[in-house]
Design a protein around this motif. Structure first.
Motif, PDB file in Angstrom:
ATOM      1  N   LEU A  56       0.367  -1.372   0.437  1.00  0.00           N
ATOM      2  CA  LEU A  56       0.281  -0.240  -0.238  1.00  0.00           C
ATOM      3  C   LEU A  56       1.118   1.633   0.174  1.00  0.00           C
ATOM      4  N   ALA A  57       2.026   1.489   0.273  1.00  0.00           N
ATOM      5  CA  ALA A  57       2.654   2.105   0.662  1.00  0.00           C
ATOM      6  C   ALA A  57       3.494   2.541  -0.416  1.00  0.00           C
ATOM      7  N   ALA A  58       3.866   1.812  -1.226  1.00  0.00           N
ATOM      8  CA  ALA A  58       4.400   1.318  -3.044  1.00  0.00           C
ATOM      9  C   ALA A  58       3.439   1.936  -3.324  1.00  0.00           C
ATOM     10  N   GLY A  59       2.094   2.279  -3.109  1.00  0.00           N
ATOM     11  CA  GLY A  59       1.024   3.383  -4.186  1.00  0.00           C
ATOM     12  C   GLY A  59       0.335   2.227  -4.774  1.00  0.00           C
ATOM     13  N   LEU A  60       0.334   1.077  -4.626  1.00  0.00           N
ATOM     14  CA  LEU A  60      -1.352   0.146  -5.372  1.00  0.00           C
ATOM     15  C   LEU A  60      -2.313   0.532  -4.194  1.00  0.00           C
ATOM     16  N   SER A  61      -3.343   0.065  -4.933  1.00  0.00           N
ATOM     17  CA  SER A  61      -5.018   0.165  -4.537  1.00  0.00           C
ATOM     18  C   SER A  61      -4.695  -1.163  -3.529  1.00  0.00           C
ATOM     19  N   PRO A  62      -5.187  -1.224  -2.595  1.00  0.00           N
ATOM     20  CA  PRO A  62      -5.546  -1.619  -2.125  1.00  0.00           C
ATOM     21  C   PRO A  62      -5.927  -3.431  -2.396  1.00  0.00           C
ATOM     22  N   ALA A  63      -6.782  -3.057  -3.247  1.00  0.00           N
ATOM     23  CA  ALA A  63      -6.903  -4.335  -4.074  1.00  0.00           C
ATOM     24  C   ALA A  63      -5.962  -5.012  -5.056  1.00  0.00           C
ATOM     25  N   GLN A  64      -4.834  -3.904  -5.673  1.00  0.00           N
ATOM     26  CA  GLN A  64      -3.962  -4.539  -5.424  1.00  0.00           C
ATOM     27  C   GLN A  64      -3.247  -5.053  -4.859  1.00  0.00           C
ATOM     28  N   PHE A 110      -9.117 -14.067 -11.941  1.00  0.00           N
ATOM     29  CA  PHE A 110     -10.010 -13.607 -12.358  1.00  0.00           C
ATOM     30  C   PHE A 110      -9.729 -12.623 -12.495  1.00  0.00           C
ATOM     31  N   GLY A 111      -9.810 -11.850 -11.639  1.00  0.00           N
ATOM     32  CA  GLY A 111     -10.640 -10.405 -11.115  1.00  0.00           C
ATOM     33  C   GLY A 111      -9.486  -9.076 -11.666  1.00  0.00           C
ATOM     34  N   GLY A 112      -8.486 -10.181 -12.547  1.00  0.00           N
ATOM     35  CA  GLY A 112      -7.135  -8.696 -13.240  1.00  0.00           C
ATOM     36  C   GLY A 112      -6.766  -8.049 -12.181  1.00  0.00           C
ATOM     37  N   LYS A 113      -6.569  -8.204 -10.690  1.00  0.00           N
ATOM     38  CA  LYS A 113      -5.921  -7.357  -9.915  1.00  0.00           C
ATOM     39  C   LYS A 113      -4.047  -7.571  -9.371  1.00  0.00           C
ATOM     40  N   VAL A 114      -3.975  -8.676  -9.779  1.00  0.00           N
ATOM     41  CA  VAL A 114      -2.019  -9.283  -9.415  1.00  0.00           C
ATOM     42  C   VAL A 114      -1.990  -7.958 -10.775  1.00  0.00           C
TER      43      VAL A 114
END
Length: 264
Positions: free
Chosen positions: A40-48, A199-203
């Protein structure tokens, strides 16, 4: 495209965080306390962050599990039913969390984690030796595999500790043996969650694979210590990690209110 999210230095830092987190996780669980906030600190969204964390967690739990299997600490054939129930439970939890807000569970979870820590602290003989199993077969698989797997897919923090506690209290395993088998089921539920997130494409695959490599190395070091140091290492680590997770969850839920009380 995903590499534009983070700088090379950030990638190096996240690799090191993954090493440390997997080392801790392979002994006592709770590695996500380090990796998710770092992502999260690196700037990713919560889902990512959650999805990418599942990818690196798979690497760490697989590394530890493979080491334990090669050392003869785990018999896969005896765990097939537990694996199946864990996978099913984790998939159900990952699906359900998309439709429900886990706020109530977040509120009561610190109490469970504190209880685990106190249990291991105040019962020094717990898990010292193998004991007669209280549950076997399908009943154990539903509780120690399916229920904990569901929790891991639904929320996750402390799942490794819950798996280990179930093996000690219900299956009668000693603490080192319970920790080894906990990693097998933890890998199962991590993999089930990763399938759902894929399947959600968030990885973020590039970043996640770098962290997976770090997690693989860190988990291997931790797994070696589990078999060489056993209960003397695992017990204090479980207590420390359980208490730390509890404080972290309490702060996430009530930190602003606590600060308001202190300064007003």
């Amino acid at each position: 495209m995903e590499w534009f999210f983070v700088s090379p230095m950030t990638v190096v830092v996240l690799f090191c965080v993954a090493v440390a987190a997997a080392f801790i996780d392979s002994i006592a669980g709770g590695g996500g306390l380090l990796t998710v906030p770092a992502l999260l600190a690196a700037g990713l969204s919560p889902a990512q962050a959650l999805a990418t964390n599942k990818l690196q967690s798979v690497g760490g739990s697989f590394s530890a599990t493979l080491y334990f299997i090669r050392r003869g600490a785990i018999n896969i054939a005896e765990q097939r039913l537990n694996i199946a129930m864990t996978f099913f439970g984790a998939m159900c939890g990952a699906i359900l969390i998309q439709h429900l807000q886990p706020n109530l569970l977040r509120q009561i979870l610190p109490a469970f984690l504190i209880g685990i820590g106190l249990w291991f602290l105040l019962m020094p003989k717990l898990g010292e030796n193998d004991r007669a199993a209280r549950l076997k077969g399908l009943p154990y698989a539903l509780i120690g595999g399916g229920c904990v797997g569901f929790y891991d897919g639904f929320l996750g923090p402390g799942a490794g500790s819950f798996y280990a506690l179930a093996f000690v209290v219900l299956a009668g395993f000693n603490l080192a043996k319970a920790t080894a088998h906990a990693k097998l089921l933890n890998f199962t539920s991590n993999f089930a969650g990763l399938v759902f997130f894929m399947f959600g494409g968030k990885v973020l695959w590039g970043l996640g694979l770098v962290m997976l490599l770090g997690a693989f190395c860190g988990a291997r070091l931790g797994a070696r210590l589990v078999l060489s140091r056993g209960q003397k290492l695992i017990r204090p680590m479980v207590v420390i990690v359980s208490m730390t997770m509890s404080l972290k969850l309490l702060w996430d839920s009530h930190g602003q209110a606590m600060m308001a009380l202190l300064f007003h």
